[in-house]
Design a protein around this motif. Structure first.
Motif, mmCIF file in Angstrom:
data_model
loop_
_atom_site.group_PDB
_atom_site.id
_atom_site.type_symbol
_atom_site.label_atom_id
_atom_site.label_comp_id
_atom_site.label_asym_id
_atom_site.label_seq_id
_atom_site.Cartn_x
_atom_site.Cartn_y
_atom_site.Cartn_z
ATOM 1 N N UNK A 62 0.854 -1.185 0.000
ATOM 2 C CA UNK A 62 0.000 0.000 0.000
ATOM 3 C C UNK A 62 0.888 1.233 0.000
ATOM 4 N N UNK A 63 0.436 2.300 -0.658
ATOM 5 C CA UNK A 63 1.219 3.522 -0.765
ATOM 6 C C UNK A 63 0.339 4.725 -0.470
ATOM 7 N N UNK A 64 0.948 5.774 0.062
ATOM 8 C CA UNK A 64 0.256 7.039 0.315
ATOM 9 C C UNK A 64 1.043 8.156 -0.365
ATOM 10 N N UNK A 65 0.309 9.135 -0.921
ATOM 11 C CA UNK A 65 0.927 10.230 -1.663
ATOM 12 C C UNK A 65 0.440 11.562 -1.107
ATOM 13 N N UNK A 66 1.283 12.594 -1.266
ATOM 14 C CA UNK A 66 0.879 13.927 -0.841
ATOM 15 C C UNK A 66 0.158 14.640 -1.985
ATOM 16 N N UNK A 67 -0.179 15.914 -1.780
ATOM 17 C CA UNK A 67 -0.927 16.666 -2.788
ATOM 18 C C UNK A 67 -0.133 16.875 -4.070
ATOM 19 N N UNK A 68 1.188 16.817 -3.999
ATOM 20 C CA UNK A 68 2.037 16.997 -5.176
ATOM 21 C C UNK A 68 2.276 15.682 -5.922
ATOM 22 N N UNK A 69 1.677 14.605 -5.437
ATOM 23 C CA UNK A 69 1.836 13.318 -6.094
ATOM 24 C C UNK A 69 3.091 12.570 -5.694
ATOM 25 N N UNK A 70 3.798 13.040 -4.671
ATOM 26 C CA UNK A 70 5.004 12.367 -4.208
ATOM 27 C C UNK A 70 4.631 11.317 -3.155
ATOM 28 N N UNK A 71 5.273 10.182 -3.228
ATOM 29 C CA UNK A 71 4.990 9.120 -2.276
ATOM 30 C C UNK A 71 5.546 9.483 -0.916
ATOM 31 N N UNK A 72 4.714 9.394 0.094
ATOM 32 C CA UNK A 72 5.130 9.739 1.459
ATOM 33 C C UNK A 72 5.389 8.506 2.312
ATOM 34 N N UNK A 73 4.693 7.400 2.040
ATOM 35 C CA UNK A 73 4.953 6.170 2.785
ATOM 36 C C UNK A 73 4.483 4.964 1.992
ATOM 37 N N UNK A 74 5.101 3.844 2.311
ATOM 38 C CA UNK A 74 4.763 2.576 1.678
ATOM 39 C C UNK A 74 4.813 1.484 2.727
ATOM 40 N N UNK A 75 3.839 0.592 2.682
ATOM 41 C CA UNK A 75 3.750 -0.512 3.629
ATOM 42 C C UNK A 75 3.491 -1.783 2.827
ATOM 43 N N UNK A 76 4.298 -2.809 3.054
ATOM 44 C CA UNK A 76 4.143 -4.058 2.318
ATOM 45 C C UNK A 76 4.464 -5.224 3.238
ATOM 46 N N UNK A 77 4.083 -6.423 2.804
ATOM 47 C CA UNK A 77 4.343 -7.612 3.602
ATOM 48 C C UNK A 77 3.995 -8.874 2.848
ATOM 49 N N UNK A 78 4.385 -10.004 3.427
ATOM 50 C CA UNK A 78 4.088 -11.293 2.804
ATOM 51 C C UNK A 78 2.623 -11.677 2.996
ATOM 52 N N UNK A 79 2.097 -11.398 4.172
ATOM 53 C CA UNK A 79 0.706 -11.726 4.458
ATOM 54 C C UNK A 79 0.197 -10.788 5.538
ATOM 55 N N UNK A 80 -1.099 -10.471 5.469
ATOM 56 C CA UNK A 80 -1.686 -9.560 6.457
ATOM 57 C C UNK A 80 -3.101 -10.005 6.786
ATOM 58 N N UNK A 81 -3.508 -9.703 8.023
ATOM 59 C CA UNK A 81 -4.851 -10.007 8.503
ATOM 60 C C UNK A 81 -5.395 -8.765 9.195
ATOM 61 N N UNK A 82 -6.623 -8.383 8.828
ATOM 62 C CA UNK A 82 -7.233 -7.192 9.419
ATOM 63 C C UNK A 82 -8.236 -7.601 10.493
ATOM 64 N N UNK A 83 -8.086 -6.985 11.693
ATOM 65 C CA UNK A 83 -8.967 -7.266 12.821
ATOM 66 C C UNK A 83 -9.864 -6.055 13.058
ATOM 67 N N UNK A 84 -11.176 -6.191 12.813
ATOM 68 C CA UNK A 84 -12.061 -5.023 12.958
ATOM 69 C C UNK A 84 -12.253 -4.571 14.395
ATOM 70 N N UNK A 85 -12.083 -5.481 15.385
ATOM 71 C CA UNK A 85 -12.310 -5.074 16.769
ATOM 72 C C UNK A 85 -11.252 -4.092 17.250
ATOM 73 N N UNK A 86 -10.014 -4.263 16.804
ATOM 74 C CA UNK A 86 -8.934 -3.345 17.205
ATOM 75 C C UNK A 86 -8.560 -2.371 16.098
ATOM 76 N N UNK A 87 -9.167 -2.521 14.917
ATOM 77 C CA UNK A 87 -8.873 -1.670 13.757
ATOM 78 C C UNK A 87 -7.376 -1.679 13.459
ATOM 79 N N UNK A 88 -6.807 -2.894 13.396
ATOM 80 C CA UNK A 88 -5.381 -3.068 13.155
ATOM 81 C C UNK A 88 -5.149 -4.064 12.030
ATOM 82 N N UNK A 89 -4.018 -3.889 11.375
ATOM 83 C CA UNK A 89 -3.575 -4.802 10.331
ATOM 84 C C UNK A 89 -2.323 -5.500 10.835
#
Length: 202
Positions: A62-89
């Motif tokens: 996943x990537x996030x960009x600023x208003x100028x279109x520059x990438x500000x952060x990137x998050x990647x991994x082999x596997x992920x699980x989302x837990x709705x009770x804690x709102x965490x990945x």
């Protein structure tokens, strides 16, 4: 008085009280219905939030960009699980990179990671390795530990567990750390050790 007149008066009196009798019967029926099936009428006071993962990701980024279109952060991994009770990945083999407005970049990886849904807090767990390449007057910085928390908005790295820091040719170790990525300054606490190499005069 004839029987017909008495009967008629009785019917007239009954019709006067008939609406009241009907309302009483309806009220009794409603009360019985609510007592018999309360789950149909009462909203749950404490709804149970799902504790199992609601979705899985494999080999994602996943990537996030600023208003100028520059990438500000990137998050990647082999596997992920989302837990709705804690709102965490929860991420296996997490890799993380962030760049601030000054262009300073930080890269990190760990065996596991826990990221909040907004991505503002990422907790790195197990064989954590953080790298900030040299830029301008800031020397190359490496960080090793078992648990490091990255705070995006504050541009800080924090740990309450032992860490090792290599800053240029200097080496430090401590039981806890608070690193300001904007200024390059960090606070070490607990048992602190350091090896400073002499710098040649320019």
């Amino acid at each position: 008085m004839s029987l017909w007149l008495r009967l008629r008066r009785g019917i007239d009196r009954l019709t006067l009280y008939l609406p009241l009798l009907v309302m009483a019967v309806l009220a009794m029926g409603s009360w019985w219905l609510v007592r018999s099936m309360p789950e149909l009428w009462r909203a749950p006071l404490d709804p149970q939030v799902r504790k199992e993962p609601d979705y899985h990701l494999a080999h994602f980024a996943t990537e996030a960009f600023n208003a100028q279109g520059q990438r500000t952060r990137q998050l990647s991994g082999d596997e992920a699980r989302h837990y709705p009770d804690s709102e965490e990945l929860h991420i296996d083999r997490v890799r993380f990179a962030a760049r601030n407005e000054a262009g300073q970049e930080v890269q990190a990886q760990a065996l596991r990671g826990i990221a909040t849904d907004d991505g503002e807090r990422v907790t790195l767990l197990g064989q954590v390795h953080v790298l900030r390449p040299a830029q301008g007057t800031l020397p190359r910085l490496e960080l090793h530990g078992e648990q490091v928390v990255a705070l995006q908005k504050q541009e800080r790295l924090r740990s309450d567990q032992p860490v090792q820091i290599v800053r240029g040719a200097d080496r430090f170790s401590a039981n806890a750390m608070d690193l300001d990525l904007k200024t390059g300054q960090y606070q070490l606490s607990g048992r602190v050790r350091g090896v400073l190499q002499p710098h040649s005069a320019q």
